[in-house]
Design a protein around this motif. Structure first.
Motif, PDB file in Angstrom:
ATOM      1  N   CYS A 207      -5.350 -13.205  19.395  1.00 46.68           N
ATOM      2  CA  CYS A 207      -6.349 -12.656  18.581  1.00 46.68           C
ATOM      3  C   CYS A 207      -6.513 -11.518  17.282  1.00 46.68           C
ATOM      4  N   MET A 208      -6.024 -10.544  18.881  1.00 42.81           N
ATOM      5  CA  MET A 208      -4.937  -9.641  17.790  1.00 42.81           C
ATOM      6  C   MET A 208      -4.082  -9.694  16.256  1.00 42.81           C
ATOM      7  N   ARG A 209      -3.495 -10.714  17.063  1.00 45.95           N
ATOM      8  CA  ARG A 209      -2.225 -11.063  15.236  1.00 45.95           C
ATOM      9  C   ARG A 209      -3.063 -11.643  14.666  1.00 45.95           C
ATOM     10  N   ALA A 210      -4.371 -12.620  15.153  1.00 44.38           N
ATOM     11  CA  ALA A 210      -4.582 -13.722  13.759  1.00 44.38           C
ATOM     12  C   ALA A 210      -5.841 -12.216  12.738  1.00 44.38           C
ATOM     13  N   ALA A 211      -6.298 -11.342  13.420  1.00 42.82           N
ATOM     14  CA  ALA A 211      -6.747 -10.351  12.401  1.00 42.82           C
ATOM     15  C   ALA A 211      -6.286  -9.669  11.730  1.00 42.82           C
ATOM     16  N   LEU A 212      -4.847  -9.101  12.233  1.00 42.03           N
ATOM     17  CA  LEU A 212      -3.691  -8.893  11.653  1.00 42.03           C
ATOM     18  C   LEU A 212      -3.110  -9.349  10.481  1.00 42.03           C
TER      19      LEU A 212
ATOM     20  N   MET B 206       0.851  -0.895   0.120  1.00 46.38           N
ATOM     21  CA  MET B 206      -0.491  -0.185  -0.398  1.00 46.38           C
ATOM     22  C   MET B 206       0.987   1.642  -0.381  1.00 46.38           C
ATOM     23  N   THR B 207       0.447   2.050  -0.681  1.00 47.89           N
ATOM     24  CA  THR B 207       1.237   3.381  -1.096  1.00 47.89           C
ATOM     25  C   THR B 207       0.225   4.636   1.029  1.00 47.89           C
ATOM     26  N   GLN B 208       1.491   5.729   0.671  1.00 44.37           N
ATOM     27  CA  GLN B 208       0.373   6.215   1.412  1.00 44.37           C
ATOM     28  C   GLN B 208      -0.416   7.083   0.450  1.00 44.37           C
ATOM     29  N   THR B 209      -1.250   7.551   1.065  1.00 47.51           N
ATOM     30  CA  THR B 209      -1.946   8.780   0.719  1.00 47.51           C
ATOM     31  C   THR B 209      -2.196  10.283   0.472  1.00 47.51           C
ATOM     32  N   ALA B 210      -3.190  10.995  -0.352  1.00 43.04           N
ATOM     33  CA  ALA B 210      -3.139  12.312   0.265  1.00 43.04           C
ATOM     34  C   ALA B 210      -3.056  13.381   1.549  1.00 43.04           C
ATOM     35  N   ASP B 211      -3.695  12.681   1.753  1.00 42.02           N
ATOM     36  CA  ASP B 211      -4.170  13.252   4.042  1.00 42.02           C
ATOM     37  C   ASP B 211      -2.977  12.567   4.151  1.00 42.02           C
ATOM     38  N   GLY B 212      -1.914  11.182   3.482  1.00 37.18           N
ATOM     39  CA  GLY B 212      -0.605  11.467   4.667  1.00 37.18           C
ATOM     40  C   GLY B 212      -1.255  10.589   5.680  1.00 37.18           C
ATOM     41  N   SER B 213      -2.547   9.907   6.200  1.00 35.16           N
ATOM     42  CA  SER B 213      -2.530   9.129   7.590  1.00 35.16           C
ATOM     43  C   SER B 213      -2.658   7.665   7.298  1.00 35.16           C
ATOM     44  N   VAL B 214      -2.139   7.392   8.562  1.00 40.20           N
ATOM     45  CA  VAL B 214      -2.181   5.861   8.338  1.00 40.20           C
ATOM     46  C   VAL B 214      -3.707   5.169   7.565  1.00 40.20           C
ATOM     47  N   PHE B 215      -4.481   5.307   8.842  1.00 40.79           N
ATOM     48  CA  PHE B 215      -6.349   5.531   8.810  1.00 40.79           C
ATOM     49  C   PHE B 215      -6.036   5.222   6.820  1.00 40.79           C
ATOM     50  N   ALA B 216      -5.892   6.273   5.900  1.00 39.02           N
ATOM     51  CA  ALA B 216      -6.563   6.522   4.326  1.00 39.02           C
ATOM     52  C   ALA B 216      -5.369   4.945   3.900  1.00 39.02           C
ATOM     53  N   ALA B 217      -3.815   5.148   4.688  1.00 36.18           N
ATOM     54  CA  ALA B 217      -3.088   4.447   3.519  1.00 36.18           C
ATOM     55  C   ALA B 217      -3.296   2.544   3.631  1.00 36.18           C
TER      56      ALA B 217
ATOM     57  N   PHE C 247       1.616  -1.816  13.751  1.00 33.49           N
ATOM     58  CA  PHE C 247       0.174  -1.979  14.093  1.00 33.49           C
ATOM     59  C   PHE C 247       0.506  -2.604  15.180  1.00 33.49           C
ATOM     60  N   TRP C 248       0.793  -3.843  14.840  1.00 37.41           N
ATOM     61  CA  TRP C 248       1.745  -4.805  16.294  1.00 37.41           C
ATOM     62  C   TRP C 248       2.626  -4.081  16.823  1.00 37.41           C
ATOM     63  N   ASP C 249       3.113  -3.305  17.001  1.00 40.15           N
ATOM     64  CA  ASP C 249       4.375  -2.606  18.036  1.00 40.15           C
ATOM     65  C   ASP C 249       3.257  -1.869  19.059  1.00 40.15           C
TER      66      ASP C 249
ATOM     67  N   ASP D 212      -5.133 -11.883   9.056  1.00 44.31           N
ATOM     68  CA  ASP D 212      -6.384 -11.914   7.782  1.00 44.31           C
ATOM     69  C   ASP D 212      -6.791 -10.815   7.149  1.00 44.31           C
ATOM     70  N   VAL D 213      -5.829  -9.675   8.140  1.00 45.70           N
ATOM     71  CA  VAL D 213      -5.754  -8.389   6.874  1.00 45.70           C
ATOM     72  C   VAL D 213      -4.981  -7.928   5.945  1.00 45.70           C
ATOM     73  N   GLY D 214      -3.887  -8.533   6.458  1.00 45.41           N
ATOM     74  CA  GLY D 214      -2.466  -8.078   5.508  1.00 45.41           C
ATOM     75  C   GLY D 214      -2.108  -7.438   5.369  1.00 45.41           C
ATOM     76  N   LEU D 215      -1.620  -6.028   6.165  1.00 44.66           N
ATOM     77  CA  LEU D 215      -0.826  -5.526   5.829  1.00 44.66           C
ATOM     78  C   LEU D 215       0.407  -5.063   5.415  1.00 44.66           C
ATOM     79  N   ALA D 216       0.241  -4.249   4.305  1.00 48.01           N
ATOM     80  CA  ALA D 216       1.970  -4.210   3.675  1.00 48.01           C
ATOM     81  C   ALA D 216       2.809  -4.396   5.045  1.00 48.01           C
ATOM     82  N   PRO D 217       4.038  -5.159   5.245  1.00 45.04           N
ATOM     83  CA  PRO D 217       5.143  -4.389   6.277  1.00 45.04           C
ATOM     84  C   PRO D 217       5.055  -4.200   7.657  1.00 45.04           C
TER      85      PRO D 217
END
Length: 134
Positions: free
Chosen positions: A96-101, A1-12, A114-116, A103-108
């Motif tokens: 539980c949160m690790r399993a959810a992460l 995933m790439t950084q978005t125009a608003d620069g937030s992690v949420f959007a990215a 998030f994990w930190d 599943d979502v498969g975020l970019a490393p």
């Protein structure tokens, strides 16, 4: 995933849809863990908990400020103080949160971010003794 125009992690990471999936999968795992679900005051009725976690995480990672508008300052430790949280509960929550992460498969980069955060936040919630201190 790439950084978005608003620069937030949420959007990215994909915005609301990604956080919805993360929270849904997380709570599927919580619901399946008898010891963890027993800690939830509403039991298996998790809609309120899901909404609070999702809006908190969205805000924390740069999304809408819905959590603060609805509930004020997060005060996570204070809000969790009435629930005895030991290291076993922390570890169960993190599984539980690790399993959810996974599943979502975020970019490393984002997965690590998030994990930190989740590890630090879960440890900060510990408020009860556990003989198996890690």
């Amino acid at each position: 995933m790439t950084q978005t125009a608003d620069g937030s992690v949420f959007a990215a990471v994909g915005g609301h849809e990604t956080f919805s999936r993360l929270v849904d999968v997380f709570y599927q795992h919580v619901d399946a863990d008898a010891q963890l679900i027993a800690m939830y005051p509403d039991g298996h009725e998790l809609e309120g908990a899901k909404h609070r976690l999702q809006t908190f995480l969205e805000q924390y990672f740069g999304g809408p400020s819905t959590y603060q508008e609805e509930r004020g300052h997060p005060r996570l430790r204070m809000r969790h103080f009435d629930y005895p949280i030991d290291f076993d509960a922390r570890d169960r929550w993190l599984r539980c949160m690790r399993a959810a992460l996974d599943d979502v498969g975020l970019a490393p980069l984002y997965d690590e971010m998030f994990w930190d955060y989740f590890q630090r936040a879960a440890t900060a919630m510990v408020n009860s003794a556990n003989p198996n201190i890690r």
